[in-house]
Design a protein around this motif. Sequence first.
Motif, mmCIF file in Angstrom:
data_model
loop_
_atom_site.group_PDB
_atom_site.id
_atom_site.type_symbol
_atom_site.label_atom_id
_atom_site.label_comp_id
_atom_site.label_asym_id
_atom_site.label_seq_id
_atom_site.Cartn_x
_atom_site.Cartn_y
_atom_site.Cartn_z
ATOM 1 N N GLU A 163 -10.740 5.447 -9.147
ATOM 2 C CA GLU A 163 -10.072 5.976 -10.339
ATOM 3 C C GLU A 163 -10.869 5.685 -11.602
ATOM 4 O O GLU A 163 -10.855 6.464 -12.560
ATOM 5 C CB GLU A 163 -8.671 5.370 -10.457
ATOM 6 N N GLN B 127 0.853 -1.188 0.000
ATOM 7 C CA GLN B 127 0.000 0.000 0.000
ATOM 8 C C GLN B 127 0.890 1.239 0.000
ATOM 9 O O GLN B 127 1.900 1.304 0.695
ATOM 10 C CB GLN B 127 -0.882 -0.013 1.247
ATOM 11 N N ARG B 128 0.528 2.223 -0.807
ATOM 12 C CA ARG B 128 1.290 3.472 -0.824
ATOM 13 C C ARG B 128 1.166 4.175 0.526
ATOM 14 O O ARG B 128 0.097 4.162 1.148
ATOM 15 C CB ARG B 128 0.752 4.425 -1.894
ATOM 16 N N GLY C 211 0.337 6.725 3.096
ATOM 17 C CA GLY C 211 -0.629 7.815 3.152
ATOM 18 C C GLY C 211 -1.770 7.701 2.175
ATOM 19 O O GLY C 211 -2.584 8.625 2.053
ATOM 20 N N GLU C 212 -1.870 6.579 1.449
ATOM 21 C CA GLU C 212 -2.933 6.396 0.469
ATOM 22 C C GLU C 212 -3.512 4.991 0.583
ATOM 23 O O GLU C 212 -2.944 4.115 1.230
ATOM 24 C CB GLU C 212 -2.398 6.599 -0.955
ATOM 25 N N LEU C 213 -4.640 4.774 -0.077
ATOM 26 C CA LEU C 213 -5.217 3.437 -0.152
ATOM 27 C C LEU C 213 -4.642 2.637 -1.312
ATOM 28 O O LEU C 213 -4.603 1.412 -1.275
ATOM 29 C CB LEU C 213 -6.742 3.518 -0.330
ATOM 30 N N ALA C 214 -4.181 3.326 -2.346
ATOM 31 C CA ALA C 214 -3.778 2.675 -3.593
ATOM 32 C C ALA C 214 -2.528 1.814 -3.432
ATOM 33 O O ALA C 214 -1.729 1.994 -2.506
ATOM 34 C CB ALA C 214 -3.544 3.730 -4.669
ATOM 35 N N ALA D 210 -9.527 1.971 -4.089
ATOM 36 C CA ALA D 210 -8.865 3.104 -4.728
ATOM 37 C C ALA D 210 -8.959 3.012 -6.246
ATOM 38 O O ALA D 210 -9.235 4.001 -6.930
ATOM 39 C CB ALA D 210 -7.402 3.157 -4.289
ATOM 40 N N ARG E 38 -8.127 -2.284 0.145
ATOM 41 C CA ARG E 38 -7.973 -0.827 0.066
ATOM 42 C C ARG E 38 -7.570 -0.396 -1.346
ATOM 43 O O ARG E 38 -8.086 0.590 -1.883
ATOM 44 C CB ARG E 38 -6.956 -0.360 1.104
ATOM 45 N N ASP F 246 1.171 0.423 -4.437
ATOM 46 C CA ASP F 246 2.436 0.970 -4.923
ATOM 47 C C ASP F 246 3.002 -0.009 -5.951
ATOM 48 O O ASP F 246 3.387 -1.132 -5.612
ATOM 49 C CB ASP F 246 3.401 1.138 -3.751
#
Length: 433
Positions: free
Chosen positions: A272, A87-88, A90-93, A268, A264, A95
């Motif tokens: 998108e 997971q990135r 600070g994000e849900l997406a 995300a 998560r 990496d």
Amino acid sequence: MKLSVIGTGYLGATHAAAMAEIGHDVVGIDVDPAKVASLNAGVVPFHEPGLPELLTAMLGTGRLRFTTDLAQAADCEVHFLCVGTPQRKGELAADLTYVDAAVTGLLPHLAVGSLVAGKSTVPVGTAARLAALVEARGADLAWNPEFLREGKAVADTLHPDRIVLGVTSERAEKVLRDVYAPMVAEGSPVVVTDLPTAELVKVSANSFLATKISFINAISEVCEVVGADVTMVAEAIGHDVRIGHAFLGAGLGFGGGCLPKDIRAFMARAGELGADQALTFLKEVDAINVRRRARTVDLAREMCGGSLAGMRVGVLGAAFKPDSDDIRDSPALDVALGVQQAGAAVRVYDPHAMANARTAFPTLAYADSAVEACRDADVVLHLTEWREFREMDPAALGEVVRQRNVVDARNALDRERWTAEGWTHRALGRRSI
């Protein structure tokens, strides 16, 4: 066949050894020299039952080796991408740095007619983007998601319950059928589909499993309010063939490096694509899972008279699940930290995850055995359902604690046996005894 496996973590190391076991010539490739050296020496740098023996045997055949040099993949017919997609921050997406780096590094070494097969869990649409790069080199790209479970990875790889082939050509399908010929002959079903469908299979499977776990934990929350027993609810509904008993074990919920980050990332990616409303329920799935951790801390507090300040707490478990030393998003360690932050003196023990836990959470105290972790404890928290803990003698443990209080956050202990030895037993979704 000559195969390369790029990325040698849980997935890659297991896949490489398994492919050698069924007769292929395999080179495992990783950017970490220490990991490569360890694997070449027959030492698995993580805990996975059965893998050390398989690795040693395959190294001895000469069909398996590991390197940091991607050029050694140049003569391989198939290249399996097995790198992580965390997971990135600070994000849900997800990496995709490691996936992109692996493909970029591999491109100069791709032979015309070779095949790149992705096994990493990626957002839908990733394969199509990578396919354009790979096809420009005269090679094919397929997506062949993995379904291994930590703790059972060897069996799941050698005897898969399904093989999914996301392909764009008959040639790619034939090559992968040849790779997996022993599994196909054994009866493993093969599902042949396109790239985006194959990508969606894995995240859909993980999302469904996470939803089933959180569903029974949501029922657990209601059971606690009305005084019902969630284990009996699960037993009864599990007899319905449309539901089944699997993944209906109410308790502390899921963790690890797959389910949390995959659901998560799925949310995300749906956002998108403009389909975020389709997966809004996964937000509650995630929230239910997190709430079970907080509730476990609350149960510990209740058993200590309403405050954990100055109390001693013995924690049994650090790994996110038994038969693994993986502590990524571990519910057990999350609870241990929560109890410590509430003012308790905490000591943790786990049969295999101690080194990883000490490195990641140095502020916690650790013990060399379950007995030492629980010595003088006011409450014992059972947080990872290792066999060692399930079979522990409650009478013997009762001799070393200060108060015989236990929170069985996994609903895995023999409640009658523990209460017969004078323990006050609390569990998620069950009445107090």
